[in-house]
Design a protein around this motif. Structure first.
Motif, PDB file in Angstrom:
ATOM      1  N   SER A  73     -36.971 -90.001 -33.780  1.00  0.00           N
ATOM      2  CA  SER A  73     -35.141 -89.654 -32.525  1.00  0.00           C
ATOM      3  C   SER A  73     -33.850 -89.163 -32.624  1.00  0.00           C
ATOM      4  O   SER A  73     -33.657 -88.393 -32.776  1.00  0.00           O
ATOM      5  CB  SER A  73     -35.938 -89.713 -31.527  1.00  0.00           C
ATOM      6  OG  SER A  73     -34.555 -90.895 -30.721  1.00  0.00           O
ATOM      7  N   GLN A  75     -31.170 -88.280 -35.086  1.00  0.00           N
ATOM      8  CA  GLN A  75     -30.530 -87.393 -36.252  1.00  0.00           C
ATOM      9  C   GLN A  75     -29.234 -86.745 -36.362  1.00  0.00           C
ATOM     10  O   GLN A  75     -28.823 -87.590 -35.809  1.00  0.00           O
ATOM     11  CB  GLN A  75     -31.724 -85.965 -34.867  1.00  0.00           C
ATOM     12  CG  GLN A  75     -32.690 -85.835 -34.555  1.00  0.00           C
ATOM     13  CD  GLN A  75     -33.118 -84.575 -33.446  1.00  0.00           C
ATOM     14  OE1 GLN A  75     -32.641 -84.194 -33.622  1.00  0.00           O
ATOM     15  NE2 GLN A  75     -34.477 -84.132 -34.317  1.00  0.00           N
ATOM     16  N   SER A  77     -26.362 -83.917 -36.782  1.00  0.00           N
ATOM     17  CA  SER A  77     -25.992 -82.524 -36.557  1.00  0.00           C
ATOM     18  C   SER A  77     -25.050 -82.095 -37.661  1.00  0.00           C
ATOM     19  O   SER A  77     -23.943 -82.828 -37.483  1.00  0.00           O
ATOM     20  CB  SER A  77     -25.892 -82.572 -35.081  1.00  0.00           C
ATOM     21  OG  SER A  77     -26.795 -82.944 -34.228  1.00  0.00           O
ATOM     22  N   ARG A 104     -36.858 -84.247 -41.869  1.00  0.00           N
ATOM     23  CA  ARG A 104     -37.041 -82.969 -41.889  1.00  0.00           C
ATOM     24  C   ARG A 104     -35.167 -82.180 -41.511  1.00  0.00           C
ATOM     25  O   ARG A 104     -34.373 -83.127 -41.840  1.00  0.00           O
ATOM     26  CB  ARG A 104     -36.849 -82.602 -40.978  1.00  0.00           C
ATOM     27  CG  ARG A 104     -39.067 -82.135 -40.850  1.00  0.00           C
ATOM     28  CD  ARG A 104     -39.390 -81.528 -39.273  1.00  0.00           C
ATOM     29  NE  ARG A 104     -38.738 -82.226 -38.023  1.00  0.00           N
ATOM     30  CZ  ARG A 104     -39.014 -83.689 -38.072  1.00  0.00           C
ATOM     31  NH1 ARG A 104     -40.285 -84.254 -38.843  1.00  0.00           N
ATOM     32  NH2 ARG A 104     -38.949 -84.670 -36.418  1.00  0.00           N
ATOM     33  N   VAL A 140     -29.806 -79.487 -38.370  1.00  0.00           N
ATOM     34  CA  VAL A 140     -30.494 -80.808 -37.830  1.00  0.00           C
ATOM     35  C   VAL A 140     -31.273 -81.523 -38.671  1.00  0.00           C
ATOM     36  O   VAL A 140     -31.524 -81.430 -39.332  1.00  0.00           O
ATOM     37  CB  VAL A 140     -31.315 -80.633 -36.408  1.00  0.00           C
ATOM     38  CG1 VAL A 140     -31.881 -82.150 -36.105  1.00  0.00           C
ATOM     39  CG2 VAL A 140     -30.198 -79.370 -35.652  1.00  0.00           C
ATOM     40  N   ILE A 141     -30.787 -82.864 -38.987  1.00  0.00           N
ATOM     41  CA  ILE A 141     -31.127 -83.403 -39.819  1.00  0.00           C
ATOM     42  C   ILE A 141     -31.517 -84.604 -39.500  1.00  0.00           C
ATOM     43  O   ILE A 141     -31.399 -85.303 -38.352  1.00  0.00           O
ATOM     44  CB  ILE A 141     -30.190 -83.671 -41.483  1.00  0.00           C
ATOM     45  CG1 ILE A 141     -28.879 -83.265 -41.572  1.00  0.00           C
ATOM     46  CG2 ILE A 141     -30.870 -84.942 -42.131  1.00  0.00           C
ATOM     47  CD1 ILE A 141     -30.083 -82.261 -43.097  1.00  0.00           C
ATOM     48  N   THR A 142     -33.272 -85.204 -40.053  1.00  0.00           N
ATOM     49  CA  THR A 142     -34.029 -86.009 -39.465  1.00  0.00           C
ATOM     50  C   THR A 142     -33.971 -86.922 -40.592  1.00  0.00           C
ATOM     51  O   THR A 142     -34.425 -86.864 -41.507  1.00  0.00           O
ATOM     52  CB  THR A 142     -35.002 -85.886 -38.801  1.00  0.00           C
ATOM     53  OG1 THR A 142     -35.174 -84.768 -37.900  1.00  0.00           O
ATOM     54  CG2 THR A 142     -35.745 -87.195 -38.203  1.00  0.00           C
ATOM     55  N   ASP A 171     -26.074 -89.160 -34.388  1.00  0.00           N
ATOM     56  CA  ASP A 171     -26.460 -89.039 -32.514  1.00  0.00           C
ATOM     57  C   ASP A 171     -26.928 -90.470 -32.761  1.00  0.00           C
ATOM     58  O   ASP A 171     -27.157 -91.208 -33.335  1.00  0.00           O
ATOM     59  CB  ASP A 171     -27.692 -88.389 -32.369  1.00  0.00           C
ATOM     60  CG  ASP A 171     -27.582 -86.722 -32.369  1.00  0.00           C
ATOM     61  OD1 ASP A 171     -27.161 -86.706 -32.834  1.00  0.00           O
ATOM     62  OD2 ASP A 171     -28.369 -86.738 -32.011  1.00  0.00           O
TER      63      ASP A 171
END
Lengths: 316, 231
Positions: A73, A75, A77, A104, A140-142, A171
């Motif tokens: 989770s 991520q 931003s 992503r 939002v980048i994963t 995050d």
């Protein structure tokens, strides 16, 4: 010339050696067996001492595994400047999507942000009072999981430098901190393990020392009738091996029991966090490691005691 | 006949105290039996300790079974000790082990096979008249029987030399006679025997050489105990 040598009935040394070792192995085991209580006490002390660092190690491994599963989770931003148009934003998202290190990338327009905020925050009516939408567009980048901490940091630096991006924020800074803490805890576990290994050696050594004191006369008689030191030493070393092995097995049982007792609550906790993580137990390799380490420490401890105390008992 | 024991101008002292043995020379032939007598403190035990390499000479030389003990390195001492049988005044048996296990110990040390050990232990116990007591613990036996177990342990490996330090010191006269007869039998079987004792009355009736020690010197070396040794 010795009469016995002339008879030539002594078997070759290899079979003598193996037979003798087997004999010593079983007689020492038998001797321990005949005093089950004191044997068990010593072995239990060794077992608890070994179980402690092993348990801590398992704990660290589990915390690490859990935090790693949370990393999914993780991520970043990217808050876009207000001057960036939705088209530019989408185009940037496309570009970033193809970047190595990015799993992503998703674009959230200012309107979507607003709608989401309205829905989740409960401040909907207050927002209606505002003339402009105060929320920025966000990408939002994963990041990919295999990135190292340094690579991730570098990625974040690059994002911050993009002209469209106002602020790039990763995050879960707390996860970083957790890792840092875990690294320290791991070191502490190593130090504790080293100290407790020493404690095991001292425990075995002291037990063997008492054993040597109790069997002083026997040692003396053996020396008188021509027993070499290696012969006298061997039963004590094997006793150390048995203590170590028993201690290792007890340590394994303790740890296994503790893990069994904790599995239920741990699963419940995991389900509360919507995670499927269950406790990482002992692998077969580490299960074997514990008796192995026990044996090694047992030999070292008894060798130390024998080396120090056996020479004192010269026949006089 | 080659000598099994040869003392050549041997002296021994503990630390700085005066000599316990002074200039002792004697030979014990292969297959010979001899007694060493003398008062307490005359040096009997010390002499046997030197033979068993429990002490090393201060001056002079001891050669046992062709081995010069003065130059034998420490690590080879156990190997040497395996070549002789030693009998002690206080028996030195392991009281938590059976008679069988006590006698078997020298064979176990040498690494004999299990079946072999049983056979030899029984033969040794038979030769001292204790067959059938293998399963007993030493403390269940009389003093004389315990000493015979000690002798069985000393001869189970068929050593060329048997030495005994006051073997009858803790025994009543009847048992002492029995034990001496056991030594006699081994002597007749060809074993060299050297016994330190102050039981003069007992040994004077035996046809063996007597070395009398007085203040660390050999004061008398009589070829046969039939002579009067009272000086």
């Amino acid at each position: 010339m010795n009469g016995a040598e002339r008879d030539g009935v002594r078997p070759p040394w290899l079979s003598r050696w193996t037979e003798h070792h087997a004999r010593v192995m079983f007689t020492t085991l038998g001797r321990l067996w005949r005093e089950p209580l004191s044997t068990l006490f010593t072995a239990a002390v060794i077992g608890i001492t070994l179980a402690l660092p092993a348990g801590l190690h398992v704990l660290v491994q589990n915390v690490r595994a859990i935090s790693y599963s949370w990393e999914e989770s993780l991520q970043a931003s990217l808050f876009l400047k207000d001057s960036t148009s939705p088209e530019q934003g989408r185009a940037l998202t496309q570009t970033l999507q193809r970047r190595p290190g990015v799993a992503r990338a998703g674009y959230i327009s200012r309107e979507q942000s607003l709608a989401e905020f309205r829905e989740l925050s409960g401040f909907g009516q207050a927002l209606d009072l505002l003339q402009d939408n105060p929320l920025p567009a966000v990408i939002v980048i994963t990041p990919r999981r295999e990135l190292t901490r340094e690579q991730l940091q570098q990625l974040m630096n690059e994002f911050s430098a993009l002209p469209e991006v106002e602020i790039a924020k990763l995050d879960q800074k707390w996860l970083e901190r957790l890792y840092a803490i875990l690294a320290i805890v791991e070191r502490v576990v190593y130090v504790i393990a080293a100290l407790l290994a020493l404690a095991v050696m001292v425990t075995v050594g002291n037990t063997i020392r008492l054993d040597i004191e109790n069997r002083r006369e026997e040692i003396m008689v053996m020396k008188l009738i021509g027993a070499p030191n290696s012969f006298i030493r061997r039963p004590f070393l094997y006793t150390g091996v048995w203590y170590g092995l028993l201690g290792g097995l007890i340590a394994w049982l303790l740890l296994y029991g503790a893990l069994q007792a904790l599995t239920g609550p741990a699963l419940r906790l995991a389900s509360l966090y919507e995670s499927t993580h269950s406790l990482t137990g002992l692998s077969p390799a580490s299960s074997l490691l514990m008796p192995g380490v026990g044996i090694l420490l047992g030999i070292l401890g008894s060798a130390w005691a024998v080396g120090r105390h056996l020479v004192k008992h010269e026949p006089s | 006949m080659t000598d099994i024991v040869h003392f050549h101008r041997l002296s021994y002292r503990y630390g700085d105290s005066p000599d316990v043995l002074t200039d002792v020379s004697f030979r014990l032939g292969q297959g010979e039996m001899a007694f060493i007598t003398g008062h307490s403190g005359a040096g009997k035990s010390t002499l046997l300790r030197l033979v068993a390499l429990l002490s090393r000479p201060t001056r002079g030389q001891v050669v046992v079974n062709g081995i010069n003990l003065s130059t034998l390195p420490r690590r080879r001492v156990p190997e040497f000790r395996q070549q002789i049988g030693i009998v002690f005044q206080s028996f030195n048996l392991l009281n938590d082990r059976t008679v069988h296990d006590n006698v078997a110990l020298p064979l176990v040390i040498r690494g004999y096979r299990h079946q072999d050990i049983g056979r030899r232990v029984r033969a040794a116990l038979d030769s001292v008249g204790l067959l059938g007591k293998e399963k007993m613990l030493p403390l269940m036996l009389s003093g004389g029987e315990q000493q015979r177990v000690g002798i069985a342990r000393a001869i189970v490996t068929k050593p060329a030399l048997l030495i005994a330090d006051e073997p009858t010191g803790n025994l009543d006269p009847q048992m002492a006679r029995d034990v001496m007869q056991v030594f006699e039998r081994f002597h007749q079987a060809g074993v060299s025997v050297l016994v330190a004792t102050h039981a003069i009355d007992l040994i004077r009736r035996m046809p063996h050489r007597i070395l009398h020690l007085d203040h660390g010197r050999i004061s008398q070396d009589s070829p046969s105990g039939f002579q009067d040794t009272a000086g």
